[in-house]
Design a protein around this motif. Structure first.
Motif, short mmCIF file in Angstrom:
data_model
loop_
_atom_site.label_atom_id
_atom_site.label_comp_id
_atom_site.label_asym_id
_atom_site.label_seq_id
_atom_site.Cartn_x
_atom_site.Cartn_y
_atom_site.Cartn_z
N MET A 1 -27.91 13.46 7.21
CA MET A 1 -28.48 12.17 6.84
C MET A 1 -29.95 12.11 7.26
N SER A 2 -30.75 11.44 6.45
CA SER A 2 -32.16 11.27 6.78
C SER A 2 -32.34 10.06 7.70
N LEU A 3 -33.53 9.93 8.25
CA LEU A 3 -33.84 8.78 9.08
C LEU A 3 -33.69 7.49 8.29
N ALA A 4 -34.13 7.50 7.05
CA ALA A 4 -33.99 6.32 6.18
C ALA A 4 -32.52 5.95 6.01
N ASP A 5 -31.67 6.97 5.81
CA ASP A 5 -30.23 6.72 5.68
C ASP A 5 -29.66 6.11 6.96
N ASN A 6 -30.10 6.63 8.11
CA ASN A 6 -29.63 6.11 9.39
C ASN A 6 -30.01 4.65 9.57
N ILE A 7 -31.25 4.33 9.21
CA ILE A 7 -31.75 2.96 9.35
C ILE A 7 -30.95 2.03 8.45
N LYS A 8 -30.69 2.47 7.23
CA LYS A 8 -29.90 1.66 6.30
C LYS A 8 -28.46 1.49 6.81
N LYS A 9 -27.88 2.56 7.32
CA LYS A 9 -26.50 2.50 7.83
C LYS A 9 -26.40 1.54 9.01
N LEU A 10 -27.38 1.58 9.90
CA LEU A 10 -27.38 0.65 11.04
C LEU A 10 -27.32 -0.80 10.55
N ARG A 11 -28.16 -1.12 9.58
CA ARG A 11 -28.21 -2.48 9.06
C ARG A 11 -26.91 -2.86 8.37
N GLU A 12 -26.41 -1.97 7.53
CA GLU A 12 -25.18 -2.27 6.79
C GLU A 12 -23.98 -2.40 7.72
N ASP A 13 -23.92 -1.57 8.76
CA ASP A 13 -22.81 -1.65 9.71
C ASP A 13 -22.78 -2.99 10.43
N LYS A 14 -23.94 -3.60 10.60
CA LYS A 14 -24.03 -4.90 11.26
C LYS A 14 -24.00 -6.07 10.26
N GLU A 15 -23.86 -5.72 8.98
CA GLU A 15 -23.81 -6.72 7.90
C GLU A 15 -25.02 -7.65 7.94
N LEU A 16 -26.19 -7.03 8.14
CA LEU A 16 -27.44 -7.78 8.16
C LEU A 16 -28.16 -7.59 6.83
N ARG A 17 -29.02 -8.54 6.51
CA ARG A 17 -29.86 -8.42 5.32
C ARG A 17 -31.15 -7.71 5.71
N GLN A 18 -31.77 -7.06 4.73
CA GLN A 18 -33.03 -6.36 4.99
C GLN A 18 -34.08 -7.32 5.56
N LYS A 19 -34.09 -8.54 5.08
CA LYS A 19 -35.08 -9.52 5.52
C LYS A 19 -34.93 -9.81 7.02
N GLU A 20 -33.69 -9.86 7.50
CA GLU A 20 -33.46 -10.12 8.92
C GLU A 20 -34.02 -9.00 9.79
N VAL A 21 -33.80 -7.77 9.37
CA VAL A 21 -34.30 -6.63 10.14
C VAL A 21 -35.82 -6.55 10.01
N ALA A 22 -36.34 -6.81 8.83
CA ALA A 22 -37.80 -6.81 8.64
C ALA A 22 -38.46 -7.82 9.56
N ASN A 23 -37.88 -9.00 9.69
CA ASN A 23 -38.43 -10.02 10.60
C ASN A 23 -38.41 -9.53 12.04
N ALA A 24 -37.33 -8.87 12.44
CA ALA A 24 -37.23 -8.36 13.81
C ALA A 24 -38.29 -7.28 14.07
N LEU A 25 -38.62 -6.51 13.03
CA LEU A 25 -39.64 -5.46 13.17
C LEU A 25 -41.05 -6.01 12.98
N ASP A 26 -41.14 -7.27 12.58
CA ASP A 26 -42.42 -7.93 12.33
C ASP A 26 -43.19 -7.23 11.21
N ILE A 27 -42.44 -6.88 10.15
CA ILE A 27 -43.06 -6.29 8.96
C ILE A 27 -42.52 -7.04 7.75
#
Length: 121
Positions: free
Chosen positions: A1-27
């Motif tokens: 798996m690539s880093l991008a895949d890992n990042i996506k899997k982390l978010r999906e496993d927590k049932e979060l939306r991309q916007k929620e994670v983007a806000n946490a990263l301040d991007i």
């Protein structure tokens, strides 16, 4: 798996939306979307924030092995700082603050109960 895949899997496993994670990263949402799709590299600073957000190490993000924490807690930094400052007060002052908070919470519960029961009449 690539880093991008890992990042996506982390978010999906927590049932979060991309916007929620983007806000946490301040991007922005579109920048986060590009990271997940492998169209943009994640910066070291963003990777640090991501690891902190999920309460895991950067190594765990990079080498995702399924050992994820069950819960993600989004902290209110201002509230945490206020609690820290309250904890530094002397015992009597802390007791006064907590009595005030208890009174406010009791009043709110009573108002909510009253409004709910009056509305049903």
């Amino acid at each position: 798996m690539s880093l991008a895949d890992n990042i996506k899997k982390l978010r999906e496993d927590k049932e979060l939306r991309q916007k929620e994670v983007a806000n946490a990263l301040d991007i922005g949402y579109s920048n986060y979307n590009k990271i997940e799709n492998g169209n943009r590299e994640i910066s070291v600073k963003e990777l640090q924030r991501l690891a902190e957000f999920y309460n895991i190490t950067i190594d765990q993000v990079i080498n995702l092995n399924g050992g994820l924490p069950k819960e993600v807690v989004i902290e209110d930094k201002q509230a945490n700082e206020q609690l820290r400052l309250i904890s530094e007060l002397d015992t009597d002052d802390r007791a006064i603050i907590f009595k005030m908070i208890d009174k406010m919470l009791t009043s709110k519960k009573f108002k909510d109960f009253f409004n709910k029961n009056v509305a049903s009449l």
